[in-house]
Scaffold this motif. Structure first.
Motif, PDB file in Angstrom:
ATOM      1  N   GLU A  71      -3.152  11.753  -2.662  1.00 11.14           N
ATOM      2  CA  GLU A  71      -2.382  10.540  -2.941  1.00 11.14           C
ATOM      3  C   GLU A  71      -0.915  10.883  -3.179  1.00 11.14           C
ATOM      4  N   VAL A  72      -0.035  10.023  -2.680  1.00 10.50           N
ATOM      5  CA  VAL A  72       1.405  10.188  -2.837  1.00 10.50           C
ATOM      6  C   VAL A  72       1.955   8.937  -3.518  1.00 10.50           C
ATOM      7  N   LYS A  73       2.810   9.148  -4.490  1.00  7.61           N
ATOM      8  CA  LYS A  73       3.485   8.045  -5.175  1.00  7.61           C
ATOM      9  C   LYS A  73       4.972   8.185  -4.874  1.00  7.61           C
ATOM     10  N   LEU A  74       5.595   7.109  -4.390  1.00 12.10           N
ATOM     11  CA  LEU A  74       6.978   7.214  -3.949  1.00 12.10           C
ATOM     12  C   LEU A  74       7.761   5.943  -4.215  1.00 12.10           C
ATOM     13  N   HIS A  75       9.083   6.083  -4.209  1.00 10.63           N
ATOM     14  CA  HIS A  75      10.004   4.943  -4.251  1.00 10.63           C
ATOM     15  C   HIS A  75      10.565   4.785  -2.858  1.00 10.63           C
ATOM     16  N   GLY A  76      10.644   3.551  -2.387  1.00  8.68           N
ATOM     17  CA  GLY A  76      11.186   3.335  -1.063  1.00  8.68           C
ATOM     18  C   GLY A  76      11.367   1.865  -0.752  1.00  8.68           C
ATOM     19  N   LEU A  77      11.646   1.616   0.512  1.00  4.56           N
ATOM     20  CA  LEU A  77      11.848   0.252   0.995  1.00  4.56           C
ATOM     21  C   LEU A  77      10.793  -0.055   2.042  1.00  4.56           C
ATOM     22  N   LEU A  78      10.243  -1.248   1.982  1.00  7.84           N
ATOM     23  CA  LEU A  78       9.207  -1.678   2.909  1.00  7.84           C
ATOM     24  C   LEU A  78       9.838  -2.489   4.039  1.00  7.84           C
ATOM     25  N   SER A  79       9.431  -2.211   5.272  1.00 10.21           N
ATOM     26  CA  SER A  79       9.954  -2.962   6.411  1.00 10.21           C
ATOM     27  C   SER A  79       9.494  -4.413   6.329  1.00 10.21           C
ATOM     28  N   LEU A  80      10.170  -5.281   7.047  1.00 13.95           N
ATOM     29  CA  LEU A  80       9.830  -6.700   7.003  1.00 13.95           C
ATOM     30  C   LEU A  80       8.423  -6.979   7.514  1.00 13.95           C
ATOM     31  N   ASP A  81       7.931  -6.164   8.445  1.00 15.07           N
ATOM     32  CA  ASP A  81       6.572  -6.380   8.945  1.00 15.07           C
ATOM     33  C   ASP A  81       5.516  -5.751   8.033  1.00 15.07           C
ATOM     34  N   GLY A  82       5.932  -4.963   7.045  1.00 15.07           N
ATOM     35  CA  GLY A  82       5.013  -4.383   6.072  1.00 15.07           C
ATOM     36  C   GLY A  82       4.269  -3.149   6.528  1.00 15.07           C
ATOM     37  N   HIS A  83       4.660  -2.589   7.682  1.00 18.41           N
ATOM     38  CA  HIS A  83       3.931  -1.429   8.208  1.00 18.41           C
ATOM     39  C   HIS A  83       4.670  -0.107   8.046  1.00 18.41           C
ATOM     40  N   LYS A  84       5.941  -0.153   7.705  1.00 18.01           N
ATOM     41  CA  LYS A  84       6.720   1.084   7.600  1.00 18.01           C
ATOM     42  C   LYS A  84       7.427   1.120   6.245  1.00 18.01           C
ATOM     43  N   ILE A  85       7.359   2.288   5.603  1.00 16.78           N
ATOM     44  CA  ILE A  85       8.040   2.505   4.326  1.00 16.78           C
ATOM     45  C   ILE A  85       9.099   3.574   4.546  1.00 16.78           C
ATOM     46  N   TRP A  86      10.309   3.294   4.113  1.00 18.58           N
ATOM     47  CA  TRP A  86      11.391   4.273   4.182  1.00 18.58           C
ATOM     48  C   TRP A  86      11.466   4.924   2.806  1.00 18.58           C
ATOM     49  N   MET A  87      11.033   6.180   2.700  1.00 21.60           N
ATOM     50  CA  MET A  87      10.968   6.881   1.418  1.00 21.60           C
ATOM     51  C   MET A  87      12.343   7.366   0.980  1.00 21.60           C
TER      52      MET A  87
ATOM     53  N   VAL B 158      16.787   5.540  -8.530  1.00 22.22           N
ATOM     54  CA  VAL B 158      15.897   4.909  -7.555  1.00 22.22           C
ATOM     55  C   VAL B 158      14.782   4.118  -8.232  1.00 22.22           C
ATOM     56  N   ARG B 159      14.739   4.136  -9.557  1.00 17.29           N
ATOM     57  CA  ARG B 159      13.654   3.467 -10.278  1.00 17.29           C
ATOM     58  C   ARG B 159      13.579   1.960 -10.036  1.00 17.29           C
ATOM     59  N   PRO B 160      14.701   1.257  -9.751  1.00 18.26           N
ATOM     60  CA  PRO B 160      14.559  -0.177  -9.460  1.00 18.26           C
ATOM     61  C   PRO B 160      13.869  -0.466  -8.125  1.00 18.26           C
ATOM     62  N   LEU B 161      13.785   0.527  -7.253  1.00 16.82           N
ATOM     63  CA  LEU B 161      13.140   0.331  -5.954  1.00 16.82           C
ATOM     64  C   LEU B 161      11.626   0.227  -6.123  1.00 16.82           C
ATOM     65  N   PRO B 162      10.966  -0.460  -5.200  1.00 14.15           N
ATOM     66  CA  PRO B 162       9.504  -0.585  -5.299  1.00 14.15           C
ATOM     67  C   PRO B 162       8.804   0.767  -5.257  1.00 14.15           C
ATOM     68  N   VAL B 163       7.661   0.833  -5.934  1.00 10.96           N
ATOM     69  CA  VAL B 163       6.825   2.035  -5.941  1.00 10.96           C
ATOM     70  C   VAL B 163       5.629   1.785  -5.035  1.00 10.96           C
ATOM     71  N   PHE B 164       5.355   2.733  -4.163  1.00 11.08           N
ATOM     72  CA  PHE B 164       4.223   2.652  -3.251  1.00 11.08           C
ATOM     73  C   PHE B 164       3.329   3.863  -3.476  1.00 11.08           C
ATOM     74  N   THR B 165       2.045   3.660  -3.343  1.00  5.19           N
ATOM     75  CA  THR B 165       1.101   4.774  -3.386  1.00  5.19           C
ATOM     76  C   THR B 165       0.174   4.660  -2.189  1.00  5.19           C
ATOM     77  N   GLY B 166      -0.274   5.796  -1.736  1.00  8.99           N
ATOM     78  CA  GLY B 166      -1.198   5.830  -0.618  1.00  8.99           C
ATOM     79  C   GLY B 166      -1.727   7.230  -0.423  1.00  8.99           C
ATOM     80  N   THR B 167      -2.815   7.330   0.304  1.00  6.58           N
ATOM     81  CA  THR B 167      -3.419   8.615   0.610  1.00  6.58           C
ATOM     82  C   THR B 167      -2.996   9.040   2.004  1.00  6.58           C
ATOM     83  N   VAL B 168      -2.533  10.266   2.134  1.00  9.00           N
ATOM     84  CA  VAL B 168      -2.025  10.776   3.404  1.00  9.00           C
ATOM     85  C   VAL B 168      -3.194  11.079   4.341  1.00  9.00           C
TER      86      VAL B 168
END
Length: 128
Positions: free
Chosen positions: A73-89, A32-42
């Motif tokens: 803070e959470v660091k994850l690999h996932g996919l970002l929705s086209l509108d930029g509001h939802k991340i599929w972890m 999953v390392r080629p996928l984008p990395v996102f971080t955020g605070t829950v």
């Protein structure tokens, strides 16, 4: 009720030594390392994942929920929705170890909020 029963079942099986009492996450079977990395605070835990303080929603499998904490803070690999509001972890980091969903989550198939769950096909002429 079902969620309470499931948690109770996992705890009891852990106490009996039949399975670990901790989350049933697994080492990744896919890279999953080629996928984008996102971080955020829950800021909040939702029915299908978590909400970051910046407003993004993270959809995640049940087996990864025990690895997130409020105001952490959470660091994850996932996919970002086209509108930029939802991340599929698809995987997250617990300290520096990469954790993926358990085989139990993968076998269940699509979960609420996942792209596969959201797609509903109807025969032509039928209304949803």
């Amino acid at each position: 009720m079902i969620a309470r029963f499931s948690a109770f079942f996992v705890i009891m099986m852990g106490l009996l030594g039949m399975m670990p009492a901790f989350a049933h996450a697994a080492e990744c079977q896919y890279d999953v390392r080629p996928l984008p990395v996102f971080t955020g605070t829950v800021s909040r835990i939702t029915g299908d994942g978590v909400l970051f303080t910046d407003g993004r929603t993270v959809v995640m499998p049940e087996s990864l929920l025990p690895f997130v904490r409020l105001d952490k803070e959470v660091k994850l690999h996932g996919l970002l929705s086209l509108d930029g509001h939802k991340i599929w972890m698809l995987a997250l980091y617990d300290k520096e170890q990469l954790i993926c969903p358990s085989a139990l989550d993968v076998r269940k198939g699509a979960y609420p909020g996942s792209p596969a769950y959201d797609v509903i096909e109807h025969k032509s002429g039928e209304s949803p």
